[in-house]
Design an enzyme around this catalytic site. Structure first.
Site, short mmCIF file in Angstrom:
data_model
loop_
_atom_site.label_atom_id
_atom_site.label_comp_id
_atom_site.label_asym_id
_atom_site.label_seq_id
_atom_site.Cartn_x
_atom_site.Cartn_y
_atom_site.Cartn_z
N ASP A 1 0.83 -1.20 0.00
CA ASP A 1 0.00 0.00 0.00
C ASP A 1 0.87 1.27 0.00
O ASP A 1 1.98 1.26 0.55
CB ASP A 1 -0.90 -0.02 1.25
CG ASP A 1 -2.06 0.95 1.12
OD1 ASP A 1 -2.28 1.50 0.02
OD2 ASP A 1 -2.74 1.18 2.14
N GLY B 1 0.01 5.45 -4.38
CA GLY B 1 -0.65 6.70 -4.75
C GLY B 1 -0.09 7.88 -3.96
O GLY B 1 0.23 8.93 -4.54
N ARG B 2 0.04 7.69 -2.64
CA ARG B 2 0.57 8.79 -1.81
C ARG B 2 2.03 9.09 -2.16
O ARG B 2 2.46 10.23 -2.16
CB ARG B 2 0.46 8.42 -0.32
CG ARG B 2 -0.91 8.75 0.26
CD ARG B 2 -1.16 8.04 1.55
NE ARG B 2 -1.45 6.61 1.31
CZ ARG B 2 -1.48 5.69 2.26
NH1 ARG B 2 -1.21 6.02 3.50
NH2 ARG B 2 -1.77 4.44 1.96
N TRP B 3 2.79 8.08 -2.49
CA TRP B 3 4.20 8.25 -2.86
C TRP B 3 4.29 9.15 -4.10
O TRP B 3 5.11 10.05 -4.17
CB TRP B 3 4.80 6.87 -3.13
CG TRP B 3 6.28 6.84 -3.37
CD1 TRP B 3 7.26 6.71 -2.43
CD2 TRP B 3 6.95 6.94 -4.63
NE1 TRP B 3 8.49 6.71 -3.01
CE2 TRP B 3 8.33 6.84 -4.37
CE3 TRP B 3 6.52 7.09 -5.95
CZ2 TRP B 3 9.29 6.91 -5.39
CZ3 TRP B 3 7.48 7.15 -6.96
CH2 TRP B 3 8.84 7.06 -6.67
N GLU C 1 -12.13 -5.04 -4.93
CA GLU C 1 -12.69 -3.71 -4.68
C GLU C 1 -11.98 -2.61 -5.49
O GLU C 1 -12.47 -1.50 -5.62
CB GLU C 1 -12.60 -3.35 -3.18
CG GLU C 1 -13.58 -4.11 -2.30
CD GLU C 1 -13.24 -5.60 -2.14
OE1 GLU C 1 -12.05 -5.93 -2.02
OE2 GLU C 1 -14.17 -6.43 -2.17
N ASN C 2 -10.81 -2.94 -6.06
CA ASN C 2 -10.04 -1.92 -6.80
C ASN C 2 -10.70 -1.50 -8.12
O ASN C 2 -10.30 -0.51 -8.73
CB ASN C 2 -8.60 -2.39 -7.06
CG ASN C 2 -7.72 -2.34 -5.83
OD1 ASN C 2 -6.78 -3.11 -5.69
ND2 ASN C 2 -8.00 -1.42 -4.92
N ARG D 1 -11.84 2.17 -8.70
CA ARG D 1 -10.93 3.27 -9.07
C ARG D 1 -11.26 3.79 -10.47
O ARG D 1 -12.07 3.21 -11.18
CB ARG D 1 -9.48 2.78 -8.99
CG ARG D 1 -9.15 2.36 -7.57
CD ARG D 1 -7.70 2.06 -7.37
NE ARG D 1 -7.49 1.77 -5.94
CZ ARG D 1 -6.35 1.92 -5.30
NH1 ARG D 1 -5.29 2.35 -5.94
NH2 ARG D 1 -6.26 1.65 -4.03
N ARG E 1 1.75 -5.05 6.03
CA ARG E 1 1.09 -4.01 5.24
C ARG E 1 1.92 -2.74 5.35
O ARG E 1 2.27 -2.31 6.46
CB ARG E 1 -0.33 -3.73 5.74
CG ARG E 1 -1.03 -2.70 4.83
CD ARG E 1 -2.44 -2.40 5.24
NE ARG E 1 -3.08 -1.56 4.23
CZ ARG E 1 -4.29 -1.73 3.74
NH1 ARG E 1 -5.04 -2.72 4.17
NH2 ARG E 1 -4.79 -0.91 2.82
N ARG F 1 -5.21 -2.26 8.51
CA ARG F 1 -6.38 -3.09 8.21
C ARG F 1 -5.97 -4.14 7.18
O ARG F 1 -4.91 -4.02 6.55
CB ARG F 1 -7.55 -2.23 7.69
CG ARG F 1 -7.20 -1.36 6.52
CD ARG F 1 -8.42 -0.60 5.99
NE ARG F 1 -7.99 0.31 4.95
CZ ARG F 1 -7.66 1.59 5.13
NH1 ARG F 1 -7.74 2.13 6.34
NH2 ARG F 1 -7.25 2.34 4.12
N SER G 1 -8.12 -5.42 4.62
CA SER G 1 -8.71 -5.18 3.31
C SER G 1 -9.03 -6.45 2.51
O SER G 1 -8.70 -6.54 1.32
CB SER G 1 -7.80 -4.27 2.47
OG SER G 1 -7.62 -3.04 3.13
#
Ligand code: FPP
Length: 244
Positions: free
Chosen positions: A22, A25-27, A69-70, A73, A190, A196, A198
Site C-alpha cells: 500500500d 498513490g501517496r508516494w 474492490e479496486n 478506481r 502491510r 487493516r 482489506s
C-alpha cells in the site's frame, strides 16, 4: 533465525510472507506526479523484494496486486494497472524462470482481459517446475470472493453426489480455495501506515502474525524487509494453545 533464551533453541523466520503493498498513490502525490507513477515505482520494488526472498529464507511470497474492490478506481488507473501487470509479466518472465521462481496467480480471472489472462497462464506453465521460491500474485482477489467461489464449487460437488454434506469440514473447504497448494501465511505485512487487512487472505491468515509499517510501498527496501522478518522471530506464536 533468532535465539530463544528460555528454551535455548532457534526460532525460524517466516516460511510464507504475504504483503499488502500500500502507498503507491501517496508516494506519487508527494512528488506531484500521477498515481500511475507510484504504481510503476511499486512494480520495481516487487522485483527487489522477490529477489531478496531466497537469501532471507522466505520460500513463499504472496503479494496483493489488485483487489476485487479496486475496480472502484478510475478507468485511467485501472487500465494503467492492467498494462503494468502485462508488462511486468512480459519483462520479468525470463528472470523469474532463471531464478527458480514458481509463479502462481490467485483471484477470479473471469473479469480480467483475455490478453492478461493468457500471459498469466503462460507464466504459470513456464515456471511450474521451479522450486527455489514460490511467488503468488493476487489479482482481482478478495478473501470473501475466494471463499464464496470455493463454497459454490463445493455445493456443486455435494449436489452431484460426489461429496456428502456431513463430510464437509475446514480441511475440505481449504482444498477448494485458490491457495489450495500453499501453506498458510506466517506473517502478513502491510505498508503505508494503514492497519487493516482489506479482504486479503481472510481464511488463510487466521493465525498469521501481522506487521504494519509506516513506509510507503515504493520505499520499502529489502533491508527494511529483513528487519521486519527479524522482528517476527521474536514473536511467541501459540495458535490458541498455552505455552508448555
Ligand atoms: C495500493 O496502493 C496498491 C495497489 C492497489 C496496486 C499494487 C500494485 C503494485 C505494487 C504495482 C505492481 C505490481 C505488480 C505485481 C507488478 P494505493 O494505490 O492504494 O496507494 P494509496 O493508498 O497511497 O493511494
Amino acid at each position: 533465525m533468532a535465539r530463544d533464551d528460555q528454551t535455548d533453541t532457534f526460532r525460524p523466520g517466516p516460511e510464507h510472507v504475504a504483503i499488502i503493498m500500500d502507498g503507491n498513490g501517496r508516494w506519487a502525490q508527494q512528488r506531484g506526479r500521477p498515481r500511475l507513477y507510484g504504481h510503476h515505482a511499486g512494480a520495481k520494488r516487487v522485483r527487489d523484494i522477490v529477489e531478496a526472498c531466497p537469501d532471507l529464507g522466505v520460500r513463499y511470497l504472496t503479494i496483493f496486486a489488485f483487489s476485487t474492490e479496486n475496480w472502484k478506481r478510475t478507468q485511467t488507473e485501472i487500465a494503467g494497472l492492467m498494462g503494468l501487470f502485462r508488462r511486468y509479466i512480459e519483462r520479468e518472465a525470463r528472470d523469474l524462470c532463471r531464478n527458480g521462481v514458481c509463479v502462481r496467480f490467485i483471484g477470479d480471472r473471469v473479469k480480467l482481459e483475455p490478453k492478461l489472462v493468457d500471459l498469466m497462464d503462460n507464466l504459470e506453465l513456464m515456471t511450474a517446475g521451479n522450486t527455489r521460491m514460490n511467488l503468488t500474485i493476487a489479482l482481482n482477489y478478495g478473501g470473501r470472493d475466494e471463499v464464496t467461489r470455493a463454497a459454490r464449487r463445493l455445493a456443486y460437488e455435494v449436489q452431484e453426489g460426489r461429496i456428502k454434506h456431513d463430510e464437509v469440514d475446514a480441511e475440505m473447504l481449504a482444498r477448494f480455495l485458490d491457495t489450495r497448494v500453499l501453506p498458510d501465511p506466517d506473517l502478513v505485512i502491510r505498508t503505508s501506515g494503514e492497519a487493516r487487512i482489506s479482504n486479503f487472505l481472510l481464511w488463510q491468515s487466521a493465525y498469521a502474525e501481522y506487521e504494519f509499517v509506516d513506509t510507503l510501498w515504493p520505499d520499502f527496501t529489502p533491508a527494511e524487509f529483513a528487519t521486519v522478518l527479524k522482528s517476527y522471530t521474536q514473536r511467541d506464536r501459540r495458535f490458541g494453545a498455552v505455552k508448555a
